[in-house]
Design a protein around this motif. Structure first.
Motif, PDB file in Angstrom:
ATOM      1  N   LEU A  78       0.881  -1.164   0.000  1.00  0.00           N
ATOM      2  CA  LEU A  78       0.000   0.000   0.000  1.00  0.00           C
ATOM      3  C   LEU A  78       0.916   1.210   0.000  1.00  0.00           C
ATOM      4  O   LEU A  78       1.651   1.442   0.959  1.00  0.00           O
ATOM      5  N   THR A 101      -0.954  -3.784 -10.329  1.00  0.00           N
ATOM      6  CA  THR A 101      -2.034  -3.709  -9.329  1.00  0.00           C
ATOM      7  C   THR A 101      -2.211  -5.024  -8.575  1.00  0.00           C
ATOM      8  O   THR A 101      -2.886  -5.038  -7.548  1.00  0.00           O
ATOM      9  N   HIS A 105      -1.108  -1.059  -4.376  1.00  0.00           N
ATOM     10  CA  HIS A 105      -2.309  -0.229  -4.309  1.00  0.00           C
ATOM     11  C   HIS A 105      -1.838   1.176  -3.933  1.00  0.00           C
ATOM     12  O   HIS A 105      -1.094   1.347  -2.971  1.00  0.00           O
TER      13      HIS A 105
END
Length: 173
Positions: A78, A101, A105
Motif C-alpha cells: 500500500l 495492481t 495499491h
C-alpha cells in the motif's frame, strides 16, 4: 508505506548551534541551486528505501523506484503519497495496467494536508539533524554525505517509527 520526494541542495541548511561568546561560527559554501532529488519510502516497522538522482523525478523514474520496492519487499504494498503530478502520469497508469495492481495499491493524501505524510518528518530530520550546518563544496561530496546520513538513519528505526507516530493517523497500521 509512505512515499515522497525531496531535494537536497548544495546550499547550506543552516541550523542554530552553540558557540563560545564572541566566536560566531562562519560557514563558507558556494551559492548555487545545484541539488539531488531523492525519493524515499518508509514502512511502519522502521525500514527506509531511497533512490538519489541528479534530476527531478518523473513518471519513468518513479516507476523504476516502485519496481525497486517490488524486488525488495514481498507481498502486497500500500503506497501512500502526495498529489505530485508525476504520481498521476500516464507512465504510472500504464505500469499499473500492466499488472502492478496485483501487488501495489496507491492512495493519495489530500492536497491540503502534506503534514500527514510521515516521510516529511524524516526529510526534516535528515536536513536539520543529520546534515545540519554541513558545507559541501561539490556535488559528489554532497552525495557522499547524503548517503552517509541515510545509512545512519537506517540504523535508527526508532526515528522512522516516531515520524509515523507523529502524524497521528488515528489507527494502527
Amino acid at each position: 508505506m509512505f512515499v515522497d520526494e525531496a531535494g537536497f541542495y548544495l546550499l547550506v541548511s543552516r541550523v542554530l548551534t552553540y558557540a563560545p561568546i564572541g566566536q560566531t561560527p562562519i560557514l563558507k559554501a558556494p551559492l548555487t541551486r545545484d541539488h539531488f532529488s531523492v525519493i524515499g519510502a518508509i514502512t511502519p516497522d522502521g525500514k527506509l528505501y531511497v533512490h538519489i538522482q541528479d534530476k527531478a523525478f518523473n513518471g519513468e523514474s518513479i516507476v523504476a523506484f516502485l519496481k525497486h520496492l517490488l524486488r525488495h519487499i514481498e507481498g502486497k504494498l500500500l503506497i501512500i503519497w502526495d498529489g505530485l503530478p508525476a504520481h498521476r502520469s500516464l507512465v504510472i497508469k500504464d505500469f499499473l495496467r500492466q499488472g502492478a495492481t496485483r501487488r501495489i495499491h496507491l492512495e493519495q493524501l489530500p492536497g491540503y494536508a502534506p503534514d500527514l505524510n510521515p516521510i516529511e518528518g524524516l526529510w526534516h530530520y535528515l536536513k536539520s539533524v543529520e546534515m545540519k550546518n554541513l558545507c559541501c563544496k561539490t556535488m559528489p561530496d554532497l552525495r557522499d554525505q547524503l548517503r552517509k546520513a541515510i545509512a545512519r538513519v537506517r540504523h535508527k528505526t526508532h526515528i522512522i517509527c516516531a515520524c509515523i507516530e507523529q502524524v497521528h493517523l488515528g489507527q494502527e497500521l
